[in-house]
Design an enzyme around this catalytic site. Structure first.
Site, short mmCIF file in Angstrom:
data_model
loop_
_atom_site.label_atom_id
_atom_site.label_comp_id
_atom_site.label_asym_id
_atom_site.label_seq_id
_atom_site.Cartn_x
_atom_site.Cartn_y
_atom_site.Cartn_z
N ASP A 26 39.01 43.37 38.92
CA ASP A 26 39.93 43.85 37.88
C ASP A 26 39.16 44.07 36.57
O ASP A 26 38.47 43.16 36.10
CB ASP A 26 41.03 42.80 37.66
CG ASP A 26 42.06 43.20 36.62
OD1 ASP A 26 41.95 44.29 36.02
OD2 ASP A 26 43.00 42.40 36.39
N HIS A 84 43.72 44.23 40.31
CA HIS A 84 44.75 44.17 39.28
C HIS A 84 46.09 44.61 39.89
O HIS A 84 46.16 45.53 40.69
CB HIS A 84 44.37 45.12 38.15
CG HIS A 84 45.29 45.07 36.98
ND1 HIS A 84 45.12 44.16 35.95
CD2 HIS A 84 46.39 45.78 36.67
CE1 HIS A 84 46.08 44.34 35.05
NE2 HIS A 84 46.87 45.31 35.48
N SER A 94 50.06 41.79 33.50
CA SER A 94 49.28 42.83 32.83
C SER A 94 49.73 42.97 31.36
O SER A 94 49.63 42.02 30.60
CB SER A 94 49.40 44.15 33.61
OG SER A 94 48.47 45.09 33.17
#
Length: 352
Positions: free
Chosen positions: A290, A320, A195
């Site tokens: 996501d 995610h 991320s």
């Protein structure tokens, strides 16, 4: 560290839910969810349902501190038992003012001169820590048979852009310069993250190539944030309901890069770099459900067009943050194991 009893009870409830027969898990999770031609994995749908029931969220009312506390708490629920076959020791990375804390993870029996991954945790540049991602770092170290240096880079809003990016590059430079002290081969050092950590790894790699000198030999980018300047289709498709929301991303970017920061700056939006040639090979993992899916995949395409060797692996049925859930359900672990295998191959002796 002793885990408080209420946390252990809640973790047992989560584990119990995932141990139920498939029919009962489906009854709790609800009917299969299909969007954009993809069917959400039962494991992912079940954890989303449990999060909904417990009112869990990435960004909580009260902002920074409650959200940070929630992420630290969550790893005890979904991260699984600590891998004791991987040892950890604290490392200090010098910087201009003070030092950056880090943890070096070493699988039992790993010889000196191994490959090493500089790892940058996720959390929107605002939340997360070495502790919240301890299980991820240990898993990658064990599965890839490498050392992992997990970095406690500076967080926003206390330290805004580009502080975290500067710490990421400094961590790679330290790992390369002190490879022998870390038990690593300086010619087999990769950089990666999930991320926001994937964003920082991509940025640090670009910066290393631009300046000349040592460069990571491989990039491990899990569902990276790649472009803060625009919203792609996946931001609209998965705006809410899949844990990370589009509003969460707005809040994270506002904390890390408040006005007048230029959101087209490649140190924030690596997809927008003018020249991507000369970058090392990359594994980019994305998740089908996501909001950041499309920008991660656009970055993979841009790298390919620049002649960079890229393996793009969309996990079409996941959400995610799937690497954070390796302690529950097989799909999260399976997807993260694939990334670890790509890392193992990239850092194997003689791989270059």
């Amino acid at each position: 560290m002793t885990i408080p009893l209420p946390v252990r009870i809640q973790a047992a409830v989560v584990r119990g839910a995932f141990a139920l027969p498939e029919g009962l898990r489906r009854a709790i999770a609800g009917k299969p969810l299909v969007r954009d031609g993809q069917t959400l994995a039962l494991d992912a749908q079940l954890i989303l349902r449990l999060q909904q029931l417990s009112k869990a969220a990435l960004v909580l009312p009260g902002g920074v501190e409650p959200s940070r506390a929630a992420m630290e708490y969550a790893r005890h629920l979904v991260g699984g038992a600590t891998l004791r076959t991987v040892t950890a020791r604290a490392v200090g990375i010098p910087r201009e003012q003070g030092e950056t804390a880090a943890t070096l993870y070493t699988p039992d029996g790993l010889a000196e001169g191994s490959g090493l991954l500089v790892y940058l945790h996720g959390g929107g540049w605002v939340v997360g820590s070495r502790a919240s991602h301890d299980h991820v770092a240990r898993f990658l170290a064990q599965r890839a048979h490498v050392r992992v240096l997990s970095v406690e880079y500076r967080l926003a809003p206390e330290h805004v852009f580009p502080a975290a990016a500067e710490d990421a590059l400094a961590a790679f430079d330290y790992a390369h310069a002190k490879a022998a002290d870390l038990g690593a081969d300086p010619e087999r050092i990769a950089i990666g993250g999930d991320s926001a950590g994937g964003n920082l790894a991509a940025v640090a790699t670009q910066e290393a190539v631009r300046r000349g000198g040592p460069v990571p030999v491989f990039q491990l980018l899990l569902y990276p944030a790649a472009d803060a300047s625009t919203r792609r289709r996946s931001r609209e498709l998965f705006v809410d309901g899949f844990f990370l929301t589009s509003a969460d991303m707005d809040w994270f970017v506002d904390q890390y890069a408040p006005a007048p920061a230029d959101r087209t700056d490649p140190r924030l939006s690596p997809l927008l770099a003018e020249d991507l040639t000369g970058l090392p090979p990359a594994y980019i993992g994305t998740a089908g459900f996501d909001p950041l899916r499309d920008e991660g995949e656009a970055y993979a395409q841009a790298l390919r067009e620049a002649g960079v060797a890229v393996r793009l692996s969309r996990q079409p049925d996941l959400i995610h943050g799937y690497a954070n859930y390796i302690g529950i359900g097989h799909r999260f672990r399976e997807a993260t194991a694939e990334a670890a295998e790509a890392l193992r191959k990239a850092l194997a002796p003689g791989a270059a």
